[in-house]
Write a protein that holds these residues in place. Structure first.
Motif, PDB file in Angstrom:
ATOM      1  N   SER A  21     -18.376   8.277  -1.127  1.00 43.54           N
ATOM      2  CA  SER A  21     -17.542   8.542  -2.294  1.00 43.54           C
ATOM      3  C   SER A  21     -16.056   8.318  -2.049  1.00 43.54           C
ATOM      4  O   SER A  21     -15.251   8.527  -2.955  1.00 43.54           O
ATOM      5  N   VAL A  22     -15.661   7.930  -0.829  1.00 39.90           N
ATOM      6  CA  VAL A  22     -14.245   7.719  -0.539  1.00 39.90           C
ATOM      7  C   VAL A  22     -13.726   6.527  -1.329  1.00 39.90           C
ATOM      8  O   VAL A  22     -14.313   5.448  -1.310  1.00 39.90           O
ATOM      9  N   LYS A  23     -12.626   6.738  -2.046  1.00 38.90           N
ATOM     10  CA  LYS A  23     -12.025   5.663  -2.827  1.00 38.90           C
ATOM     11  C   LYS A  23     -10.623   5.386  -2.306  1.00 38.90           C
ATOM     12  O   LYS A  23      -9.910   6.297  -1.892  1.00 38.90           O
ATOM     13  N   PRO A  24     -10.208   4.121  -2.338  1.00 39.75           N
ATOM     14  CA  PRO A  24      -8.882   3.781  -1.800  1.00 39.75           C
ATOM     15  C   PRO A  24      -7.764   4.048  -2.796  1.00 39.75           C
ATOM     16  O   PRO A  24      -7.990   4.138  -4.004  1.00 39.75           O
ATOM     17  N   THR A  26      -4.134   2.279  -3.941  1.00 40.06           N
ATOM     18  CA  THR A  26      -3.433   1.009  -3.837  1.00 40.06           C
ATOM     19  C   THR A  26      -1.936   1.257  -3.706  1.00 40.06           C
ATOM     20  O   THR A  26      -1.340   1.942  -4.532  1.00 40.06           O
ATOM     21  N   VAL A  27      -1.360   0.716  -2.636  1.00 41.67           N
ATOM     22  CA  VAL A  27       0.077   0.824  -2.394  1.00 41.67           C
ATOM     23  C   VAL A  27       0.711  -0.499  -2.801  1.00 41.67           C
ATOM     24  O   VAL A  27       0.273  -1.565  -2.369  1.00 41.67           O
ATOM     25  N   LYS A  28       1.753  -0.424  -3.644  1.00 40.21           N
ATOM     26  CA  LYS A  28       2.390  -1.632  -4.161  1.00 40.21           C
ATOM     27  C   LYS A  28       3.869  -1.655  -3.807  1.00 40.21           C
ATOM     28  O   LYS A  28       4.529  -0.623  -3.782  1.00 40.21           O
ATOM     29  N   ALA A  29       4.371  -2.857  -3.536  1.00 43.42           N
ATOM     30  CA  ALA A  29       5.789  -3.058  -3.243  1.00 43.42           C
ATOM     31  C   ALA A  29       6.454  -3.741  -4.430  1.00 43.42           C
ATOM     32  O   ALA A  29       5.789  -4.348  -5.282  1.00 43.42           O
ATOM     33  N   ALA A  30       7.786  -3.656  -4.476  1.00 48.93           N
ATOM     34  CA  ALA A  30       8.535  -4.236  -5.594  1.00 48.93           C
ATOM     35  C   ALA A  30       8.399  -5.752  -5.655  1.00 48.93           C
ATOM     36  O   ALA A  30       8.520  -6.351  -6.728  1.00 48.93           O
ATOM     37  N   ASN A  31       8.129  -6.394  -4.508  1.00 47.37           N
ATOM     38  CA  ASN A  31       8.026  -7.855  -4.485  1.00 47.37           C
ATOM     39  C   ASN A  31       6.628  -8.359  -4.843  1.00 47.37           C
ATOM     40  O   ASN A  31       6.359  -9.555  -4.771  1.00 47.37           O
ATOM     41  N   GLY A  32       5.735  -7.428  -5.210  1.00 49.42           N
ATOM     42  CA  GLY A  32       4.395  -7.822  -5.620  1.00 49.42           C
ATOM     43  C   GLY A  32       3.325  -7.612  -4.572  1.00 49.42           C
ATOM     44  O   GLY A  32       2.129  -7.690  -4.875  1.00 49.42           O
ATOM     45  N   SER A  33       3.713  -7.356  -3.328  1.00 51.19           N
ATOM     46  CA  SER A  33       2.728  -7.095  -2.279  1.00 51.19           C
ATOM     47  C   SER A  33       1.946  -5.821  -2.595  1.00 51.19           C
ATOM     48  O   SER A  33       2.496  -4.869  -3.157  1.00 51.19           O
ATOM     49  N   SER A  34       0.680  -5.806  -2.201  1.00 46.08           N
ATOM     50  CA  SER A  34      -0.129  -4.600  -2.394  1.00 46.08           C
ATOM     51  C   SER A  34      -1.250  -4.566  -1.366  1.00 46.08           C
ATOM     52  O   SER A  34      -1.687  -5.604  -0.859  1.00 46.08           O
ATOM     53  N   ILE A  35      -1.702  -3.346  -1.063  1.00 43.15           N
ATOM     54  CA  ILE A  35      -2.806  -3.162  -0.122  1.00 43.15           C
ATOM     55  C   ILE A  35      -3.524  -1.870  -0.467  1.00 43.15           C
ATOM     56  O   ILE A  35      -2.910  -0.902  -0.931  1.00 43.15           O
ATOM     57  N   GLU A  36      -4.830  -1.837  -0.258  1.00 45.17           N
ATOM     58  CA  GLU A  36      -5.611  -0.626  -0.461  1.00 45.17           C
ATOM     59  C   GLU A  36      -5.621   0.187   0.832  1.00 45.17           C
ATOM     60  O   GLU A  36      -5.792  -0.360   1.923  1.00 45.17           O
ATOM     61  N   ILE A  37      -5.438   1.506   0.689  1.00 47.56           N
ATOM     62  CA  ILE A  37      -5.430   2.423   1.828  1.00 47.56           C
ATOM     63  C   ILE A  37      -6.600   3.391   1.688  1.00 47.56           C
ATOM     64  O   ILE A  37      -6.734   4.067   0.662  1.00 47.56           O
TER      65      ILE A  37
END
Length: 223
Positions: A21-24, A26-37
């Protein structure tokens, strides 16, 4: 500070640690970069075969003398090695009122660091592979069972791991381990004022691990 980098880790082991059930987030940057944590409990294979501490664990000489259970996977499967009988492996006593602070204290600050790093160096990249942050060890463990008043070491460990961007679900992971040098004090000092010293020293540990995360981000978030 101890940092261990592991280049090869089986993908199936990681999947076992984060399935369900663990859900990520999403971390987003101002320049459009993003990654799921993913905020997870470190799987035993990455934690010296130990079950992650979800709450503070106290291990006293009495636990070792009485053989009061060990917190390793082999014990759950009925297969125990002689090396498993180490004081750091004993289940000890769980302090139910003190939850491991990695999720609530460390990870929000880690996300801020990751956002800042991506703002500066992410180049608008949309990461395909998530980053896992796994709580591992949080325990008070006696140092010398023969001492009249044994000192106790406060131990903390957190893991960071991610597949390479060019990889797939079977690719090896790069893993960074942060294990600050443990502080020592009598158990009475640790227990005083509702474990005030435990909380304050753990925050110092986590601050040092935030710095270590910053050092490892170029490797972990390599495009």
């Amino acid at each position: 500070m101890k940092v261990r980098l592991l280049a090869m880790v089986s993908a199936s082991l990681i999947l076992a640690g984060c399935a369900g059930s663990v859900k990520p987030d999403t971390v987003k940057a101002a320049n459009g970069s993003s990654i799921e944590i993913y905020s997870v409990s470190a799987i035993p294979e990455l934690n010296n075969n130990r079950v992650a501490d979800s709450h503070l664990r106290e291990v006293t000489p009495a636990h070792a003398a009485a053989g009061m259970g060990i917190a390793v996977v082999g014990a759950l499967l009925g297969s125990i090695n002689s090396s498993d009988f180490d004081k750091e492996n004993y289940k000890g006593t769980t302090v139910e009122t003190l939850e491991n602070p990695t999720n609530n204290w460390f990870i929000p600050k880690a996300k801020q660091n990751i956002t800042q790093w991506m703002n500066e160096k992410g180049n608008g990249h949309l990461y395909k592979q998530p980053l896992y942050i796994g709580k591992a060890t949080w325990a008070l463990i006696y140092k010398d069972a023969n001492a009249a008043t044994p000192l106790y070491q406060l131990k903390y460990k957190v893991l960071f791991y991610k597949r390479p961007e060019s990889g797939n679900m079977f690719s090896a992971f790069t893993v960074a381990e942060c294990t600050p040098t443990p502080v020592e004090a009598p158990l009475s000092d640790w227990n005083a004022n509702n474990y005030k010293k435990v909380i304050s020293e753990t925050e110092k540990y986590m601050n040092s691990c935030l710095l270590e995360l910053n050092n490892q981000l170029p490797r972990l978030l390599k495009q």
